[in-house]
Design a protein around this motif. Structure first.
Motif, PDB file in Angstrom:
ATOM      1  N   TYR A 109      41.460  40.312  24.228  1.00 47.30           N
ATOM      2  CA  TYR A 109      42.493  39.986  25.195  1.00 47.30           C
ATOM      3  C   TYR A 109      43.856  40.449  24.671  1.00 47.30           C
ATOM      4  N   ASP A 118      41.444  45.114  26.264  1.00 48.11           N
ATOM      5  CA  ASP A 118      41.068  44.334  27.451  1.00 48.11           C
ATOM      6  C   ASP A 118      40.912  45.257  28.656  1.00 48.11           C
ATOM      7  N   SER A 120      42.440  45.810  31.673  1.00 45.34           N
ATOM      8  CA  SER A 120      43.552  46.573  32.250  1.00 45.34           C
ATOM      9  C   SER A 120      44.118  47.585  31.262  1.00 45.34           C
ATOM     10  N   ALA A 139      46.445  42.885  38.018  1.00 44.68           N
ATOM     11  CA  ALA A 139      47.051  42.497  39.297  1.00 44.68           C
ATOM     12  C   ALA A 139      48.057  43.536  39.776  1.00 44.68           C
ATOM     13  N   SER A 162      37.639  39.122  41.016  1.00 41.74           N
ATOM     14  CA  SER A 162      38.254  37.817  40.778  1.00 41.74           C
ATOM     15  C   SER A 162      37.184  36.907  40.182  1.00 41.74           C
ATOM     16  N   HIS A 163      37.392  36.448  38.963  1.00 37.60           N
ATOM     17  CA  HIS A 163      36.410  35.604  38.290  1.00 37.60           C
ATOM     18  C   HIS A 163      36.327  34.206  38.895  1.00 37.60           C
ATOM     19  N   LYS A 164      37.425  33.712  39.383  1.00 35.71           N
ATOM     20  CA  LYS A 164      37.474  32.324  39.842  1.00 35.71           C
ATOM     21  C   LYS A 164      37.499  32.200  41.357  1.00 35.71           C
ATOM     22  N   ARG A 168      42.949  36.208  43.677  1.00 30.71           N
ATOM     23  CA  ARG A 168      43.675  36.476  42.434  1.00 30.71           C
ATOM     24  C   ARG A 168      42.862  37.447  41.573  1.00 30.71           C
ATOM     25  N   THR A 170      41.609  39.334  38.510  1.00 30.67           N
ATOM     26  CA  THR A 170      41.530  39.051  37.072  1.00 30.67           C
ATOM     27  C   THR A 170      40.780  40.125  36.284  1.00 30.67           C
ATOM     28  N   HIS A 171      40.214  41.121  36.989  1.00 28.60           N
ATOM     29  CA  HIS A 171      39.424  42.129  36.281  1.00 28.60           C
ATOM     30  C   HIS A 171      39.473  43.463  37.032  1.00 28.60           C
ATOM     31  N   THR A 191      34.371  40.926  28.812  1.00 32.14           N
ATOM     32  CA  THR A 191      34.628  39.970  27.720  1.00 32.14           C
ATOM     33  C   THR A 191      33.390  39.761  26.855  1.00 32.14           C
ATOM     34  N   LYS A 208      31.813  38.842  42.780  1.00 29.69           N
ATOM     35  CA  LYS A 208      33.212  38.762  42.324  1.00 29.69           C
ATOM     36  C   LYS A 208      34.056  39.966  42.775  1.00 29.69           C
TER      37      LYS A 208
END
Length: 228
Positions: A109, A118, A120, A139, A162-164, A168, A170-171, A191, A208
């Motif tokens: 990270y 990471d 990005s 993002a 988006s992981h969650k 949003r 995130t990847h 990861t 995702k």
């Protein structure tokens, strides 16, 4: 008496001689002008025909030159379009070759090197090596380029996750291939295993997936080509 007769005879002879000269002069002159007029008319007729032939040849020559120029321009345009397509394909191959050189690199990270990177930073580094600049975080990268429908994805496109849940981002990953059946594979810094190749058919990544962007376009490649 004899002298008077001789005088009359001489006068008569002189008169006939004068009339003969006048007659010859009058007759010969119109005849010569008539011949000259006819000759000029004939020459004018010949010149007009030659002029029309020359005009037709000139117009035909112009038409041939115009057609040749149009054909040459068409060939040049076609050649340039082929050259652009080749440059675009080469740029995609260059990016994917650079991306694949990272395979196995550990995930870290905030990392930006081959010792640890990471998602990005991986995308940023790959495109930077190809002469294209992108923002640092996923993002912000998602704001770049043009949106692409899933069924129109191609190599070199960026795909975002988006992981969650929600929107949003995130990847991010780079599409590595799209086969004839439509399976999309992408290369990314995960990861769990670092830089690797995954499929959108994967039960983990499929749900995702959010959207894709095309930052690599023929226009962008040409702009980059012109500036180098």
């Amino acid at each position: 008496m004899k002298k008077r007769v001789l005088f009359y005879v001489a006068g008569i002879i002189a008169t006939f001689s004068l009339q003969s000269c006048v007659s010859n002069y009058v007759v010969s002159t119109p005849t010569n002008y008539s011949n000259e007029y006819k000759t000029n008319a004939k020459l004018a007729s010949i010149d007009n025909k030659k002029l029309e032939v020359a005009k037709a040849q000139l117009l035909n020559s112009f038409a041939q030159e115009k057609a040749a120029a149009a054909k040459s321009m068409e060939a040049a345009i076609k050649k340039e379009e082929i050259a652009k397509a080749i440059r675009f394909t080469q740029k995609i191959d260059e990016i994917l070759s650079e991306a694949e050189s990272y395979l196995g690199t550990p995930y870290r990270y905030g990392g930006m090197t081959r010792k640890g990177i990471d998602c990005s930073a991986f995308v940023l580094s790959v495109f930077s090596a190809a002469g294209m600049n992108l923002p640092r975080v996923a993002a912000a990268q998602a704001q770049e380029g043009d949106s692409v429908e899933k069924e129109h994805l191609q190599k070199g496109d960026l795909i975002f996750f988006s992981h969650k849940g929600g929107n949003r981002i995130t990847h991010v990953g780079i599409i590595e291939s799209v086969d004839e059946e439509g399976e999309v594979k992408f290369i990314h810094a995960a990861t769990s295993r670092g830089v690797m190749i995954s499929s959108l058919n994967d039960s983990y990544w499929g749900p995702k997936y959010r959207f894709a962007k095309r930052v690599l376009t023929p226009e962008a490649v040409e702009s980059n080509f012109a500036n180098n």
